[in-house]
Structure formats: C-alpha cells, structure tokens
Design a protein around this motif. Structure first.
Motif, PDB file in Angstrom:
ATOM      1  N   PHE A  86       0.878  -1.167   0.000  1.00  0.00           N
ATOM      2  CA  PHE A  86       0.000   0.000   0.000  1.00  0.00           C
ATOM      3  C   PHE A  86       0.918   1.219   0.000  1.00  0.00           C
ATOM      4  CE2 PHE A  86      -2.692  -3.240   1.874  1.00  0.00           C
ATOM      5  CZ  PHE A  86      -3.973  -2.940   1.426  1.00  0.00           C
ATOM      6  N   LYS A  88       0.598   4.292  -0.162  1.00  0.00           N
ATOM      7  CA  LYS A  88       0.148   5.431   0.638  1.00  0.00           C
ATOM      8  C   LYS A  88       0.650   5.340   2.078  1.00  0.00           C
ATOM      9  CE  LYS A  88      -4.214   7.766   1.663  1.00  0.00           C
ATOM     10  NZ  LYS A  88      -5.660   7.730   1.422  1.00  0.00           N
ATOM     11  N   SER A 123      -3.798   2.188  -4.116  1.00  0.00           N
ATOM     12  CA  SER A 123      -3.366   3.060  -3.015  1.00  0.00           C
ATOM     13  C   SER A 123      -2.381   4.134  -3.489  1.00  0.00           C
ATOM     14  CB  SER A 123      -2.712   2.190  -1.933  1.00  0.00           C
ATOM     15  OG  SER A 123      -1.972   2.961  -1.018  1.00  0.00           O
TER      16      SER A 123
END
Ligand SMILES: [Zn+2]
Length: 272
Positions: A86, A88, A123
C-alpha cells in the motif's frame, strides 16, 4: 484559416480500446493468447515474484519471468511495485525502492524502458505520485471506475472505464455517434485469475467478440495511448495553422476543416 482539430486516434480512428491487467498471474498465458486471437491489446502490471517468495509472502501461481519477453510481445509490461504494497502507507525511501527495483527487474527481462504502472490496492496520494514520478513513472492506473470514455488531465491519476465484466453494458454507449466527446477511450481493468472457470473464459470471449475487429477502433496498450497523446500535445503549428511540425516518434492524425491529415514524425506537414 481552417478549423484545426486533433481529435483522431492512430490511423484516423475515432475510438480506442485498451486493457489493463494486474498481478501477472499464471492465467495471463491463456489471457494473452485470447487477446492475440481477437487482435486486442493490453498492459500487464507485474510485481517481482522471486522477491515476494524470498520475503516469505504467499505467492499464487505466476507467469515465469523468463517468459515475459515472449509472452507479452505486442503488449506492454509495466510496474506494479516490488512487494505489492500500500504505497500510501509507506515511507518515501520504501516507495523508491519498490518502484526502481521492480522497474529494473522488468526491464532486464523485456528489453525496453518500463515507464508506467498501476497502483497496488489502488493506493496513492499526492506524495506517492511525486515520488513515483521522480522514479520514472509517466502514467499510473487507479482502481476508480468512471463508466465514461474520457482521458485524464494527469496520467498519474488515470482512472479506468470499468472492470472487464462490465464492458458489455457500456458497448452501445461507446459506439454511439460522437457529438462532443471526441477521442473516446474504453479502458478496461481486471486480473486474469478472475477467469476461474470455463464459463468465465466464455464470458471473456463473448465480450471480445463484441468489441474486437472494428475499423473505427484503435486497439492499443496504455503506453501507446499515452505516447500518442504526448505526441498530439507536442505538435508545433505555425501561427496561421497552415503547417505543423511533429517532433515526436509517432505519426499524429488531425483534421483541418474536417479533412484528415497525418503529421509524420520529424517532418513538417503542409495543410493545403
Ligand atoms: Zn495487484
């Protein structure tokens, strides 16, 4: 002055269709064979399978990296980051490693610069985009369906039209006459492991039967679409628009008073 409009795809076609598939699962072998049978194109976003295994992650059956070059010929091989993270929620240093090691791994196998990706888990945020752009990414596909046929303002936020299972519901709209929404693109995402039964493969073939083999559609990979639009934007018109210089490596189709012209690469085209 003639009315100049750059609203045609490669070959002077009004529509384009492109697939974008993630994860490089084993079912890609049959998927690519099926795409080739119907003459459609796709981009395949792939992580580093060897590295995943060495880190102890559970790995489903994947395409053998030694097969990338031959299997995906005519299609695009593209990044999906090293460990399917992910991004992010990652530090900048990790995102850079994820991207550059994945990019290099793919480039060593396919033999061309890899310049694009799709976001694992969809993401991303502004910081992630800036880091990935600095690492050489020029476009990245999101996981947000638009159910429309437009092009992005920012190719690092390239939203797809829909999932492959939803294509048939949008076909009529895609092929309807164009009044204002030129340069239509049908941009379709998925994962090959979703073809988990013969019925699903039959669904795919039925859908391909509907969208393939059309003279008014350019079947292209993501990077071909991106490079074409970059070439459109790079055209240098004279003040009165009677000539145009195309500094890029791809031909660009355009209209002058509805007459179709081709701006050939590295040449000046006179609009008589
Ligand atoms: Zn993925």
């Amino acid at each position: 002055m003639k009315r100049i409009e750059t609203r045609l795809w490669h070959g002077g076609r009004p529509r384009a269709f492109s697939f974008t598939f993630d994860d490089g699962r084993y079912e890609d072998y049959r998927l690519v064979e099926t795409f080739n049978k119907y003459g459609v194109k796709g981009s395949f976003h792939i992580n580093n399978p060897g590295f995943l295994e060495s880190c102890g992650y559970k790995v489903e059956r994947l395409v053998d990296p030694d097969d990338y070059k031959e299997l995906y010929v005519g299609h695009e091989v593209s990044c999906h980051l090293l460990l399917h993270p992910f991004p992010k929620w990652q530090p900048t240093e990790a995102i850079l490693q994820e991207c550059l090691r994945n990019k290099r791994f793919l480039e060593e196998r396919v033999g061309y610069p890899v310049r694009s990706m799709s976001y694992p888990f969809g993401s991303f945020d502004e910081r992630v985009i800036n880091v990935l752009r600095a690492a050489g990414m020029e476009y990245s596909r999101t996981a947000v369906n638009t159910y429309a046929f437009g092009l992005p303002e920012d190719y690092m936020r390239w939203d797809p039209t829909c999932h492959w299972s939803e294509v048939e519901g949008l076909v009529e709209k895609f092929f309807s006459p164009m009044r204002y929404d030129f340069l239509r693109l049908f941009y379709v995402w998925g994962h090959s492991y979703e073809f988990s039964s013969e019925e699903k493969w039959a669904d795919l073939e039925r859908m391909l039967g509907v969208i393939s083999g059309r003279d008014d559609v350019w079947y292209a990979t993501g990077i071909e679409i991106y490079d074409y639009m970059q070439a459109v934007r790079a055209l240098k018109f004279s003040t009165d628009c009677t000539m145009v210089y195309n500094p890029s490596a791809v031909p660009v189709w355009f209209e002058a008073d509805r007459e179709v012209f081709v701006a050939e690469p590295a040449k000046v085209t006179y609009i008589g």
